[in-house]
Scaffold this active site. Structure first.
Site, mmCIF file in Angstrom:
data_model
loop_
_atom_site.group_PDB
_atom_site.id
_atom_site.type_symbol
_atom_site.label_atom_id
_atom_site.label_comp_id
_atom_site.label_asym_id
_atom_site.label_seq_id
_atom_site.Cartn_x
_atom_site.Cartn_y
_atom_site.Cartn_z
ATOM 1 N N SER A 8 -13.919 2.953 -2.834
ATOM 2 C CA SER A 8 -12.602 2.068 -2.943
ATOM 3 C C SER A 8 -13.177 0.364 -2.911
ATOM 4 O O SER A 8 -14.538 0.143 -2.448
ATOM 5 C CB SER A 8 -11.820 1.818 -1.953
ATOM 6 O OG SER A 8 -10.919 0.004 -1.960
ATOM 7 N N HIS A 33 -11.623 3.860 -6.887
ATOM 8 C CA HIS A 33 -10.516 3.964 -6.214
ATOM 9 C C HIS A 33 -10.190 2.167 -6.091
ATOM 10 O O HIS A 33 -10.872 1.202 -5.814
ATOM 11 C CB HIS A 33 -10.657 3.878 -4.753
ATOM 12 C CG HIS A 33 -8.828 4.593 -4.046
ATOM 13 N ND1 HIS A 33 -8.656 4.859 -4.275
ATOM 14 C CD2 HIS A 33 -8.728 2.965 -3.218
ATOM 15 C CE1 HIS A 33 -6.752 4.541 -3.265
ATOM 16 N NE2 HIS A 33 -7.267 3.569 -3.576
ATOM 17 N N ASP A 35 -7.351 -1.094 -5.352
ATOM 18 C CA ASP A 35 -6.535 -1.192 -4.371
ATOM 19 C C ASP A 35 -5.328 -2.355 -5.047
ATOM 20 O O ASP A 35 -5.867 -3.424 -4.799
ATOM 21 C CB ASP A 35 -6.728 -1.403 -3.132
ATOM 22 C CG ASP A 35 -7.131 0.155 -1.847
ATOM 23 O OD1 ASP A 35 -6.547 0.974 -2.785
ATOM 24 O OD2 ASP A 35 -8.152 0.433 -2.217
ATOM 25 N N MET A 37 -2.558 -4.814 -4.318
ATOM 26 C CA MET A 37 -1.644 -5.513 -3.316
ATOM 27 C C MET A 37 -0.807 -6.504 -3.784
ATOM 28 O O MET A 37 -1.570 -7.302 -4.239
ATOM 29 C CB MET A 37 -2.713 -5.520 -1.373
ATOM 30 C CG MET A 37 -3.025 -4.859 -0.469
ATOM 31 S SD MET A 37 -4.238 -4.934 -0.223
ATOM 32 C CE MET A 37 -4.417 -3.202 0.387
ATOM 33 N N HIS A 66 -3.946 2.639 -7.167
ATOM 34 C CA HIS A 66 -3.406 2.428 -5.485
ATOM 35 C C HIS A 66 -2.725 1.597 -5.622
ATOM 36 O O HIS A 66 -2.624 0.638 -5.383
ATOM 37 C CB HIS A 66 -4.235 2.973 -4.612
ATOM 38 C CG HIS A 66 -3.593 2.944 -3.118
ATOM 39 N ND1 HIS A 66 -3.467 2.890 -2.124
ATOM 40 C CD2 HIS A 66 -2.364 3.516 -3.152
ATOM 41 C CE1 HIS A 66 -3.230 2.732 -1.316
ATOM 42 N NE2 HIS A 66 -1.388 3.007 -1.744
ATOM 43 N N MET A 68 0.147 -0.723 -4.307
ATOM 44 C CA MET A 68 1.023 -1.037 -3.646
ATOM 45 C C MET A 68 1.362 -2.766 -3.561
ATOM 46 O O MET A 68 0.935 -4.040 -2.892
ATOM 47 C CB MET A 68 -0.530 -1.566 -1.939
ATOM 48 C CG MET A 68 -0.849 -0.417 -1.172
ATOM 49 S SD MET A 68 -2.898 -0.006 -0.405
ATOM 50 C CE MET A 68 -3.940 -0.521 -2.238
ATOM 51 N N MET A 137 -1.904 8.100 3.399
ATOM 52 C CA MET A 137 -2.533 7.158 3.938
ATOM 53 C C MET A 137 -2.839 7.605 5.706
ATOM 54 O O MET A 137 -2.178 7.760 6.057
ATOM 55 C CB MET A 137 -1.291 5.566 4.261
ATOM 56 C CG MET A 137 -1.242 5.242 2.839
ATOM 57 S SD MET A 137 -2.645 4.579 1.931
ATOM 58 C CE MET A 137 -3.574 3.760 2.396
ATOM 59 N N ASP A 175 -7.118 8.500 2.529
ATOM 60 C CA ASP A 175 -7.178 6.802 2.795
ATOM 61 C C ASP A 175 -6.734 5.834 3.779
ATOM 62 O O ASP A 175 -6.127 5.792 4.263
ATOM 63 C CB ASP A 175 -5.992 6.004 1.168
ATOM 64 C CG ASP A 175 -6.681 4.724 0.252
ATOM 65 O OD1 ASP A 175 -8.052 4.304 1.404
ATOM 66 O OD2 ASP A 175 -6.155 4.658 -0.230
HETATM 67 C C1 DX5 Z 1 -5.900 -0.144 2.603
HETATM 68 C C2 DX5 Z 1 -6.325 0.538 1.256
HETATM 69 C C3 DX5 Z 1 -7.503 1.717 0.733
HETATM 70 C C4 DX5 Z 1 -8.760 0.568 1.723
HETATM 71 C C5 DX5 Z 1 -9.689 1.632 2.118
HETATM 72 O O1 DX5 Z 1 -4.788 -0.226 2.127
HETATM 73 O O2 DX5 Z 1 -5.795 1.475 -0.033
HETATM 74 O O3 DX5 Z 1 -7.732 2.042 0.399
HETATM 75 O O4 DX5 Z 1 -9.396 -0.015 0.869
HETATM 76 O O5 DX5 Z 1 -10.622 1.006 2.663
HETATM 77 P P1 DX5 Z 1 -11.453 1.925 4.587
HETATM 78 O O6 DX5 Z 1 -12.415 3.536 3.776
HETATM 79 O O7 DX5 Z 1 -12.437 0.867 4.850
HETATM 80 O O8 DX5 Z 1 -10.444 1.940 5.136
HETATM 81 ZN ZN ZN Z 2 -6.299 2.409 -1.383
#
Ligand code: DX5
Ligand code: ZN
Length: 216
Positions: A8, A33, A35, A37, A66, A68, A137, A175
Site C-alpha cells: 500500500s 495498492h 488507498d 480516502m 481501493h 474508501m 478489511m 487489507d
Molecule cells: C486502511 C487501508 C489499508 C492500509 C494498510 O484503511 O485500506 O490499505 O493502507 O496499511 P497497513 O498494512 O499498515 O495496515
Molecule cells: Zn486499502
C-alpha cells in the site's frame, strides 16, 4: 499460484513518490495498492486523482485502487483514466452495488468489493459470481498501521467456501495489519492477495520484506 502481494503506497514517503514507485517496480510486488480516502466514508483524507496519475506514470505494476469514499460511482471513470487496473468499492458505500460492479467492468477494469470488519461475507452471496476480487478489511478502514483483527480468519474461510461453491473466479484480498505472523495463516485460510503498508515501508529493506511475504 503463490500469494500475490499488494504493497500500500499510503505508507510510502510522499515527498519521494517516484523513488518509492521505482522501488516497488524493482520488487516482487504484484500490484500497487492505492488507498483513496474522502474524509466522509472514513475519518481520514489520503490523496486523489493527480497523485494516482503520478503513481501510474512511474509504475510498471498494475494499480489496485481501493475507494474508501461515499457514492463511488461518481469517480469510477476518473480513476480508470488515472490508471486503475482493479477498482474496489465498499459494499457499505453502495446502494446499488450490482450496478456499480457492472459500471466498473464496462470501463474495462476488474471489479472488487471491500467489506468492513463488521460486514458479513454472506452479504456477497448474490453478487459473488460477478466479482473479480473481494477485499476483506482486517482493520477498520481509514488509517495504515493498525492492529490486525483475528476474526478475519473465519471470514476468509467462509468466503473461500462461498467462492468454491459458486464457481466464482474472485480473488480474496486481505487489507490491514498484515505481517509475517498472520500472513501464512491467511494464505492457509484461502487468501490470494495480501495488502501490506507499514510492514513493508517501515522495514529496513522493503524489497526483501516483499520477497519474504511472497515466499510464504
Ligand atoms: C486502511 C487501508 C489499508 C492500509 C494498510 O484503511 O485500506 O490499505 O493502507 O496499511 P497497513 O498494512 O499498515 O495496515
Ligand atoms: Zn486499502
Amino acid at each position: 499460484m503463490s500469494v500475490q502481494i499488494a504493497p500500500s503506497i499510503l505508507a510510502a514517503d510522499f515527498a519521494n513518490i517516484q523513488r518509492e514507485v521505482e522501488m516497488l517496480n524493482a520488487s516482487q510486488a504484484d500490484y500497487i495498492h492505492v488507498d483513496i480516502m474522502d474524509g466522509m466514508f472514513v475519518p481520514n483524507i489520503s490523496f486523489g486523482l493527480p497523485v494516482t496519475e503520478a503513481i501510474h506514470r512511474h509504475a510498471t505494476k498494475p494499480l489496485d485502487v481501493h475507494l474508501m469514499i461515499v457514492d463511488p460511482d461518481r469517480y469510477l471513470e476518473a480513476f480508470t483514466n488515472a490508471g486503475a487496473t482493479v477498482i474496489s468499492v465498499h459494499l457499505e458505500a453502495c446502494t446499488h452495488l450490482h450496478r456499480t460492479v457492472q459500471a466498473i467492468k464496462a470501463l474495462g477494469c476488474k471489479a472488487g468489493v471491500a467489506l468492513n470488519p463488521h460486514t458479513s461475507v454472506s452479504l456477497l452471496e448474490d453478487i459473488i459470481e460477478d466479482l473479480d476480487l473481494v477485499c476483506l478489511m482486517s482493520v477498520n478502514p481509514g488509517f495504515g498501521g493498525q492492529k490486525f483483527i483475528p476474526r478475519t480468519f473465519d471470514k476468509v474461510r467462509k468466503l473461500k467456501s462461498m467462492i468454491d461453491i459458486s464457481g466464482s473466479k474472485a480473488l480474496i484480498e486481505i487489507d490491514g495489519g498484515v505481517n509475517l505472523q498472520n500472513a501464512p495463516l491467511l494464505v492457509e485460510a484461502g487468501a490470494d492477495v495480501l495488502v501490506a503498508g507499514n510492514f513493508v515501508f517501515s522495514s529496513s529493506n522493503p524489497i526483501g520484506t516483499i520477497q519474504d511475504l511472497k515466499l510464504l
